[in-house]
Design an enzyme around this catalytic site. Sequence first.
Site, PDB file in Angstrom:
ATOM      1  N   GLU A  42     -54.070  33.344 -35.663  1.00 37.91           N
ATOM      2  CA  GLU A  42     -54.479  34.271 -36.713  1.00 37.91           C
ATOM      3  C   GLU A  42     -55.980  34.115 -36.923  1.00 37.91           C
ATOM      4  O   GLU A  42     -56.466  32.996 -37.149  1.00 37.91           O
ATOM      5  CB  GLU A  42     -53.732  33.976 -38.016  1.00 37.91           C
ATOM      6  CG  GLU A  42     -54.008  34.969 -39.116  1.00 37.91           C
ATOM      7  CD  GLU A  42     -53.202  34.703 -40.376  1.00 37.91           C
ATOM      8  OE1 GLU A  42     -53.347  35.481 -41.339  1.00 37.91           O
ATOM      9  OE2 GLU A  42     -52.431  33.720 -40.404  1.00 37.91           O
ATOM     10  N   ARG A 267     -45.407  20.317 -34.362  1.00 35.73           N
ATOM     11  CA  ARG A 267     -46.855  20.366 -34.517  1.00 35.73           C
ATOM     12  C   ARG A 267     -47.475  18.986 -34.335  1.00 35.73           C
ATOM     13  O   ARG A 267     -46.802  17.963 -34.434  1.00 35.73           O
ATOM     14  CB  ARG A 267     -47.227  20.885 -35.899  1.00 35.73           C
ATOM     15  CG  ARG A 267     -47.190  22.390 -36.045  1.00 35.73           C
ATOM     16  CD  ARG A 267     -47.791  22.787 -37.377  1.00 35.73           C
ATOM     17  NE  ARG A 267     -47.948  24.219 -37.500  1.00 35.73           N
ATOM     18  CZ  ARG A 267     -48.654  24.808 -38.453  1.00 35.73           C
ATOM     19  NH1 ARG A 267     -49.254  24.066 -39.368  1.00 35.73           N
ATOM     20  NH2 ARG A 267     -48.753  26.120 -38.516  1.00 35.73           N
ATOM     21  N   LYS A 277     -55.674  25.269 -42.730  1.00 33.07           N
ATOM     22  CA  LYS A 277     -56.841  26.152 -42.727  1.00 33.07           C
ATOM     23  C   LYS A 277     -57.365  26.363 -44.143  1.00 33.07           C
ATOM     24  O   LYS A 277     -58.574  26.480 -44.357  1.00 33.07           O
ATOM     25  CB  LYS A 277     -56.488  27.493 -42.087  1.00 33.07           C
ATOM     26  CG  LYS A 277     -56.452  27.470 -40.570  1.00 33.07           C
ATOM     27  CD  LYS A 277     -56.236  28.872 -40.039  1.00 33.07           C
ATOM     28  CE  LYS A 277     -56.165  28.893 -38.522  1.00 33.07           C
ATOM     29  NZ  LYS A 277     -55.915  30.260 -38.001  1.00 33.07           N
TER      30      LYS A 277
END
Length: 561
Positions: A42, A267, A277
């Site tokens: 993204e 992850r 983020k």
Amino acid sequence: MSEKINFEEIPSTSFIDDFVKEDMGPGGRTEGMRVHTRFPPEPNGYLHIGHAKAIYIDFGTAERFGGICNLRMDDTNPVKEDVEYVDAIKEDIHWLGYDWDDRFYYASDYFEDMYKGAEELIEKGLAYVCELTPEQMKEMRGDLTHPAQSPYRDRPKEESLDLFRRMRAGEFENGRYTLRAKIDLASGNFNMRDPVIYRINHTSHHRTGDKWCIYPMYDYAHPFEDAMECITHSLCSLEFEDHRPFYDWVIQNVTLPSKPRQIEFARLGINNTVMSKRKLRTLVEEGYVDGWDDPRMPTICGLRRRGYTPASIRNFSERNGVSKVNSTVEYAFLEYCLREDLNQNARRAMAVLDPVKLTITNYPEDKTELFDVENNPNKPEEGARPVSFSRTVYIEREDFLEAPVPKYKRLYPEGPECRLKGAYLIRCTGCKKDEAGNVVEVFAEYDPESRGGNPADGRKVKGATIHWVNAADALDAEVRLYDNLFTVANPDEGNFLDYLNPDSLKVLTGCKVEKCLGEAKPGESYQFLRQGYFCVDNKDSRLGALVFNRSVKLKDSFKPA
């Protein structure tokens, strides 16, 4: 291409490879096709070390099986996206050594197709326009023993289709309506309780401008994009495991050109840092760090600026492996991988970070000589560099003590002989101080018969070897010493800003480095003898104003299994 590959002969590195081989082999779901993956970031921030693992998995899986990998920007949320992030993402992936050829896409490339798919779902009675607000939807979502509710679930499809088209036309304000998939309000998986697939958002998009005022939710867009690109294996992080049933539902109920398979992996977590983020953006926007590329940041551009190499990050990702269980890796292991790479590939140089003058009183005042010093003992083909030597050199202030402590083997008056690295043996005779009592110059005498640091009579040298820089041609430099940005292993527990390390950056000015470093290019790495590995800062360093960042210390605290 895949029919020419014997997938059974390709060694499996993880359960993902096992699934791929199962699908691509004889009788498999995608037999006869080419392995096709994608990396779908993204564009709302810079990539970090956690993304590096996903990049390694997405691109690496395709590489191992002779396939291809797309790069796709997930730009379904116009509020957070920026072209700056798109360019940075592309740069970081290329720097890591991967390429997508001409297969660069945006989710917005498929907005029209997604809209048509949504109309198809409405016409099939599998989607409806809902008027519940987010708060009402939350109140009516039910629990494990009670189903969710929606008074608009049985709205006639003709009415929903009309409202949906008017939503697109911009007739309604934000939040007035949503489009929801009609699946199962009693499902034990709350992601299947009629999830929202479109919402109204009157915000300009960085690519489509004001063409759209309704945008698809990621859970709807994700399978749609994969299918449109004929992805065979959609590799996702573990939090998407509960979303997989909806992914498959979209694939099964919308007319699409292919049927991808979603596979999840854990992850990457690393201690002493944050990889949200949102939190990284807070650090940048509130001035706690010097931008996304601050060398203390876990971003790819920050690590690159600090001196990390593509090989070290790829090796780190590979060694961590692929798992279905979340875990946290020691930051020291990342440093270990960097140190391992730089030890083999970084050139050597001498730099004095806290300089004090050393004058060799019996060395001729007008004499200068050159010593050949190897650039890298691991790469003899790189040869040696000439290092000049004269009567006055710079040494580290800590290499002299007027009153030595026990077991101190460096310079002090009437102390043992010490080696000046690659030059001569010297013995300290005294020092000079300023009015405040600080040592400003150290004096010593040398043995002219010990060129190269080896005594002619073969006597044993008890003192240490000391690095130095010739005062006659030394260059001034600024050196930045970096440490962990946070003082605790898990700053996510609590307010992460409370754990910021006030000593994460120390700036040293007036450092002295070899003359050859004046030709060093931004990003080049060196091992400074006894000091650590350093690189030329790729942002602030310039001719006449050198800046070096410490990438990693020489000593290794990590012990690999």
